[in-house]
Write a protein that holds these residues in place. Structure first.
Motif, PDB file in Angstrom:
ATOM      1  N   PHE A  25       5.755   0.923  12.160  1.00 57.18           N
ATOM      2  CA  PHE A  25       5.917  -0.116  11.149  1.00 57.18           C
ATOM      3  C   PHE A  25       6.931   0.320  10.081  1.00 57.18           C
ATOM      4  O   PHE A  25       6.723   1.314   9.378  1.00 57.18           O
ATOM      5  N   PHE A  71       7.758  -7.928  -4.353  1.00 56.67           N
ATOM      6  CA  PHE A  71       8.249  -7.982  -2.977  1.00 56.67           C
ATOM      7  C   PHE A  71       7.480  -9.004  -2.170  1.00 56.67           C
ATOM      8  O   PHE A  71       6.477  -9.548  -2.621  1.00 56.67           O
ATOM      9  N   GLY A  73       6.555 -10.071   2.267  1.00 60.04           N
ATOM     10  CA  GLY A  73       6.586  -9.631   3.661  1.00 60.04           C
ATOM     11  C   GLY A  73       6.406 -10.850   4.544  1.00 60.04           C
ATOM     12  O   GLY A  73       5.448 -11.599   4.362  1.00 60.04           O
ATOM     13  N   TYR A 137      10.192  -7.727  10.935  1.00 63.03           N
ATOM     14  CA  TYR A 137       9.553  -7.820   9.617  1.00 63.03           C
ATOM     15  C   TYR A 137      10.647  -7.999   8.562  1.00 63.03           C
ATOM     16  O   TYR A 137      11.671  -7.324   8.586  1.00 63.03           O
ATOM     17  N   ARG A 139      11.596  -8.065   4.565  1.00 57.59           N
ATOM     18  CA  ARG A 139      11.110  -7.582   3.271  1.00 57.59           C
ATOM     19  C   ARG A 139      12.080  -7.993   2.151  1.00 57.59           C
ATOM     20  O   ARG A 139      13.068  -7.314   1.880  1.00 57.59           O
ATOM     21  N   TYR A 169       0.904  -2.937  13.108  1.00 57.34           N
ATOM     22  CA  TYR A 169       0.808  -2.259  11.811  1.00 57.34           C
ATOM     23  C   TYR A 169      -0.096  -1.031  11.928  1.00 57.34           C
ATOM     24  O   TYR A 169       0.212   0.037  11.403  1.00 57.34           O
ATOM     25  N   LYS A 197       2.526  -9.666  -5.832  1.00 55.72           N
ATOM     26  CA  LYS A 197       2.887  -8.659  -4.841  1.00 55.72           C
ATOM     27  C   LYS A 197       3.861  -7.715  -5.527  1.00 55.72           C
ATOM     28  O   LYS A 197       5.064  -7.956  -5.591  1.00 55.72           O
ATOM     29  N   TYR A 202      -0.072  -1.243  -4.820  1.00 56.58           N
ATOM     30  CA  TYR A 202      -0.188  -0.512  -3.564  1.00 56.58           C
ATOM     31  C   TYR A 202      -0.234   0.998  -3.814  1.00 56.58           C
ATOM     32  O   TYR A 202      -1.106   1.688  -3.312  1.00 56.58           O
ATOM     33  N   SER A 236      -4.160  -3.648   2.764  1.00 56.09           N
ATOM     34  CA  SER A 236      -2.996  -4.478   3.080  1.00 56.09           C
ATOM     35  C   SER A 236      -3.401  -5.803   3.711  1.00 56.09           C
ATOM     36  O   SER A 236      -2.591  -6.436   4.384  1.00 56.09           O
ATOM     37  N   GLY A 302      -3.291 -10.569   7.406  1.00 59.24           N
ATOM     38  CA  GLY A 302      -2.101 -10.255   6.611  1.00 59.24           C
ATOM     39  C   GLY A 302      -0.869 -10.428   7.475  1.00 59.24           C
ATOM     40  O   GLY A 302      -0.981 -10.472   8.709  1.00 59.24           O
ATOM     41  N   THR A 303       0.297 -10.501   6.846  1.00 64.20           N
ATOM     42  CA  THR A 303       1.516 -10.655   7.639  1.00 64.20           C
ATOM     43  C   THR A 303       1.717  -9.441   8.527  1.00 64.20           C
ATOM     44  O   THR A 303       1.953  -9.554   9.725  1.00 64.20           O
ATOM     45  N   ALA A 304       1.615  -8.270   7.912  1.00 65.01           N
ATOM     46  CA  ALA A 304       1.837  -7.046   8.674  1.00 65.01           C
ATOM     47  C   ALA A 304       0.696  -6.827   9.659  1.00 65.01           C
ATOM     48  O   ALA A 304       0.907  -6.533  10.834  1.00 65.01           O
TER      49      ALA A 304
HETATM   50  C1  COI Z   1       2.371  -7.665   4.400  1.00 67.08           C
HETATM   51  O1  COI Z   1       1.389  -7.989   5.084  1.00 67.08           O
HETATM   52  O2  COI Z   1       3.491  -8.119   4.602  1.00 67.08           O
HETATM   53  C2  COI Z   1       2.229  -6.745   3.309  1.00 67.08           C
HETATM   54  O3  COI Z   1       2.927  -6.906   2.372  1.00 67.08           O
HETATM   55  C3  COI Z   1       1.250  -5.665   3.424  1.00 67.08           C
HETATM   56  C4  COI Z   1       1.806  -4.287   3.347  1.00 67.08           C
HETATM   57  C5  COI Z   1       2.682  -3.867   4.439  1.00 67.08           C
HETATM   58  C6  COI Z   1       2.234  -3.900   1.987  1.00 67.08           C
END
Ligand code: COI
Length: 357
Positions: A25, A71, A73, A137, A139, A169, A197, A202, A236, A302-304
């Motif tokens: 990841f 940020f 994601g 992904y 960012r 992830y 965010k 984190y 996360s 979650g996205t990740a």
């Molecule tokens: C996401 O799920 O995109 C997140 O931001 C979680 C993490 C990787 C910080």
């Protein structure tokens, strides 16, 4: 060139693409990135797509001192018929603006950034992997760049969007994860920055995460910062429990992140007529449900992390094994449906996906 016209500078030094079965990841980055600057007297200006490379910042840049940064994601997926799909990208840009507002940072023109994002993904489309469980992904992030040690909002900022082809992830893939119930440290409190965010939410969890990891867990379950009693979210991911046929997730209370996957899951459950409630739920209520054999499944969203089944919850004096440590039926159905929509395998009746052309 007008100040808001997108400039594109192509890289002449393209990198080799990684093997898609070996994607960790966020370790590999593509050939280009999107950048835009903000100055108090000019607003956001000079959107551009340029070769991915290190940036130079003044050591006094405010991001380094007081952490003024936000940020997002999100992901781009490759469908079987080779289309590139984004999942609810408008929601990410809306949330970026909400986070910026909380951190006293300037908001962006969502349409302008969406356009830049799509152009970037289009340019980098060969980087969108196709194997099962992989995606690109995305960012986006903003940092305060003014060289000043004043404890006040920066007068200049940089927005950047970088891209990373990713696999799962968690190193376990879609296998259930173990979560440690954190009783000492706090992630966020009402009135703080928990719904934004932002980096500090984190990094302030690393200490708890290290302890959890040392004890064999993958993640930390955060409880509320005041009474250490009510369940908030996982490091996360947002969290859901299936108790006696009803799905329960902590209500957005001012310290929990308003997850886009969380919202999508609630909408799917409602559509399937599976009872789902957003409410306060205490860790003791959860232990009681477990003791009475009513706790059927737990999963994070979650996205990740996508949908991550939770097989174990470890409290200081309790160990809870959920669904025999196996992926539950509902978690699996939600995972298949969500990833099906995201990758174009299933029909998107919600209009959640946006094709990049
Ligand atoms: C996401 O799920 O995109 C997140 O931001 C979680 C993490 C990787 C910080």
């Amino acid at each position: 060139m007008r100040d808001n016209e997108l400039e594109i500078v192509q890289s002449t030094n393209k990198k080799p693409k990684p093997q898609t079965d070996q994607l960790a990841f966020g370790k590999t980055f593509t050939d280009h990135m999107f950048v835009m600057d903000y100055a108090a007297d000019k607003g956001w200006h000079h959107p551009r797509i340029v070769p991915y490379e290190p940036i130079t910042l003044d050591p006094a840049s405010m991001i380094f001192h007081y952490g003024q940064t936000v940020f997002e994601g999100l992901k781009a997926y490759r469908s079987k018929d080779n289309r590139i799909l984004l999942f609810r990208p408008d929601k990410n840009l809306q949330r970026l603006n909400l986070s910026s507002d909380r951190l006293s940072m300037p908001t962006i023109d969502e349409t302008l950034v969406m356009n830049g994002l799509k152009r970037l993904i289009h340019l980098e489309q060969d980087w969108v992997p196709s194997s099962e469980g992989t995606s690109l992904y995305i960012r986006p992030f903003i940092i305060g760049t003014e060289a000043s040690l004043a404890v006040a909002p920066s007068q200049s900022y940089k927005l950047m969007i970088i891209l990373s082809p990713v696999g799962s992830y968690y190193s376990k893939g879609i296998r259930p994860v173990s979560i440690s119930v954190e009783s000492q440290f706090t992630r966020a409190v009402k009135g703080g920055t928990g719904t934004a965010k932002t980096a500090g939410n984190y990094s302030s969890g690393y200490k708890a995460h290290a302890k959890a990891s040392h004890e064999g867990n993958d993640e930390v379950l955060w409880l509320d910062g005041v009474e250490k009693k009510y369940i908030e979210e996982v490091g996360s991911m947002n969290i859901f429990f299936k108790i006696n046929g009803e799905v329960v997730t902590p209500a957005l209370n001012g310290s929990i992140l308003d997850g886009i996957t969380r919202r999508s899951i609630i909408e799917l459950l409602e559509e399937w007529d599976i009872p789902v409630v957003e409410r306060r739920i205490s860790i003791d209520e959860l232990y009681q449900a477990y003791d009475e054999c009513r706790l059927e499944e737990a999963f994070g969203t979650g996205t990740a992390a996508v949908i991550s089944p939770i097989g174990e919850l470890n409290g200081s004096e309790r160990k809870v094994i959920i669904n025999d440590g196996q992926t539950g039926e509902l978690s699996k159905k939600l995972y298949d449906t969500l990833t099906g929509i995201q990758t174009g395998r299933l029909e998107d009746s919600h209009g959640w996906t946006v094709e990049v052309k």
